[in-house]
Scaffold this motif. Structure first.
Motif, short mmCIF file in Angstrom:
data_model
loop_
_atom_site.label_atom_id
_atom_site.label_comp_id
_atom_site.label_asym_id
_atom_site.label_seq_id
_atom_site.Cartn_x
_atom_site.Cartn_y
_atom_site.Cartn_z
N ALA A 35 0.82 -1.22 0.00
CA ALA A 35 0.00 0.00 0.00
C ALA A 35 0.86 1.27 0.00
O ALA A 35 0.71 2.11 -0.89
CB ALA A 35 -0.97 -0.02 1.17
N PRO A 36 1.77 1.46 0.98
CA PRO A 36 2.61 2.67 0.92
C PRO A 36 3.54 2.70 -0.28
O PRO A 36 3.83 3.77 -0.82
CB PRO A 36 3.38 2.63 2.25
N LEU A 37 4.02 1.54 -0.72
CA LEU A 37 4.87 1.52 -1.91
C LEU A 37 4.10 1.98 -3.14
O LEU A 37 4.64 2.70 -3.99
CB LEU A 37 5.44 0.11 -2.13
N THR A 66 4.34 11.73 -0.21
CA THR A 66 5.38 10.71 -0.37
C THR A 66 6.10 10.48 0.96
O THR A 66 6.36 9.34 1.36
CB THR A 66 6.39 11.13 -1.44
N ARG A 67 6.40 11.57 1.64
CA ARG A 67 7.03 11.44 2.97
C ARG A 67 6.11 10.70 3.93
O ARG A 67 6.57 9.87 4.73
CB ARG A 67 7.36 12.83 3.52
N LEU A 68 4.82 11.00 3.85
CA LEU A 68 3.86 10.31 4.72
C LEU A 68 3.85 8.81 4.44
O LEU A 68 3.77 8.00 5.36
CB LEU A 68 2.46 10.88 4.52
N ALA A 69 3.92 8.44 3.16
CA ALA A 69 3.92 7.02 2.80
C ALA A 69 5.15 6.32 3.34
O ALA A 69 5.09 5.17 3.79
CB ALA A 69 3.83 6.87 1.28
N ILE A 70 6.29 7.01 3.30
CA ILE A 70 7.52 6.43 3.85
C ILE A 70 7.38 6.24 5.35
O ILE A 70 7.77 5.20 5.92
CB ILE A 70 8.73 7.33 3.53
N THR A 74 7.42 2.68 7.82
CA THR A 74 8.15 2.49 9.06
C THR A 74 7.22 2.08 10.19
O THR A 74 7.49 1.12 10.94
CB THR A 74 8.90 3.78 9.45
N SER A 75 6.11 2.80 10.32
CA SER A 75 5.16 2.48 11.38
C SER A 75 4.50 1.13 11.14
O SER A 75 4.17 0.41 12.09
CB SER A 75 4.10 3.57 11.50
N LEU A 76 4.33 0.78 9.87
CA LEU A 76 3.75 -0.52 9.55
C LEU A 76 4.62 -1.66 10.05
O LEU A 76 4.13 -2.62 10.65
CB LEU A 76 3.55 -0.64 8.04
N LEU A 77 5.92 -1.55 9.81
CA LEU A 77 6.83 -2.60 10.28
C LEU A 77 6.76 -2.74 11.79
O LEU A 77 6.73 -3.86 12.32
CB LEU A 77 8.26 -2.27 9.83
#
Length: 245
Positions: A35-37, A66-70, A74-77
């Motif tokens: 999703a973020p990718l 884009t920064r939010l997706a990155i 991180t938060s997803l992991l």
């Protein structure tokens, strides 16, 4: 001898379950990182192909998204590594009083680039004074997962509706898509690990590994809530979450 054999068999069984559980979480992380990718890819594609034609404020918005997706990756992991502890009741939830409107708006804005590229309109319907108490990190991943699924099954030119409202002694969230819908016989099973609801031709209709909705269920149930899916009026699916206030 029989006792020794029983102990060895028990150790072997636990070891096998541990390996299987680790494999499940690896699959789930791969599934949800898409999703973020996808959001990052969509934003960069728009900036590289249409950036010169966009107003400066819109270009800045896509860069910010884009920064939010990155940050989401991180938060997803972090969140995915925590879910295994939720299953075994080893992770206390970090509950906070959260503004539902701000919470949903923040996560919905992260999909602006994808919505622009797909020509899908996203609508938010939430009272400004509605609040709920939950873990914003884990519940944020649930909302993003459901919005990402809605994008997968909403056709070009369609509408994704994200809403929240007070219901009894709790708050109900909903994410509605314009997809082909889900048969009644599969509405409960789609939250099982690895299950994929087939289409009318008997083929798997919903994409992914079948673990994303399992993640959503585990997090919602850890909050004392429930998650389910209903047929959306006019076609599509409406995923519902109820959390106690």
């Amino acid at each position: 001898m029989k006792r020794v054999f029983t102990m060895v068999a028990s150790v072997f069984r636990r070891s096998r379950q541990t390996v299987e559980r680790q494999a499940e979480w690896v699959d789930m992380m791969v599934h949800d990182l898409r999703a973020p990718l996808t959001a990052i890819s969509s934003n960069f594609k728009i900036l590289s192909t249409r950036g010169d034609d966009l107003p400066p404020e819109m270009r800045q918005r896509f860069v910010a998204n884009t920064r939010l997706a990155i940050d989401r990756m991180t938060s997803l992991l972090d969140a995915m590594l925590a879910v295994s502890k939720i299953e075994s009741d080893e992770l206390p939830l970090r509950l906070e009083n959260v503004s539902a409107a701000d919470f949903l708006r923040g996560h919905l804005e992260a999909f602006e680039g994808q919505a622009y590229e797909s020509e899908i309109r996203c609508v938010l319907d939430c009272p400004p004074d509605l609040s709920a108490r939950f873990d914003p990190s884990l519940m944020g991943r649930v909302i993003e997962n459901l919005i990402s699924n809605a994008f997968k099954y909403t056709p070009k030119g369609g509408v994704i509706q994200v809403a929240a409202s007070a219901e009894g002694r709790g708050v109900r969230f909903s994410i509605r898509d314009n997809g082909s819908g889900i048969s009644d016989e599969y509405k409960q099973r789609i939250f099982e690990k690895y299950f994929q609801a087939p289409d009318h031709a008997g083929q798997r209709s919903r994409q992914g590994t079948g673990l994303g909705l399992t993640f959503c269920r585990l997090v919602v149930e850890a909050h004392g809530g429930r998650i389910w899916v209903e047929d959306a009026e006019g076609g599509g699916s409406n995923f519902m979450i109820w959390l106690p206030r």
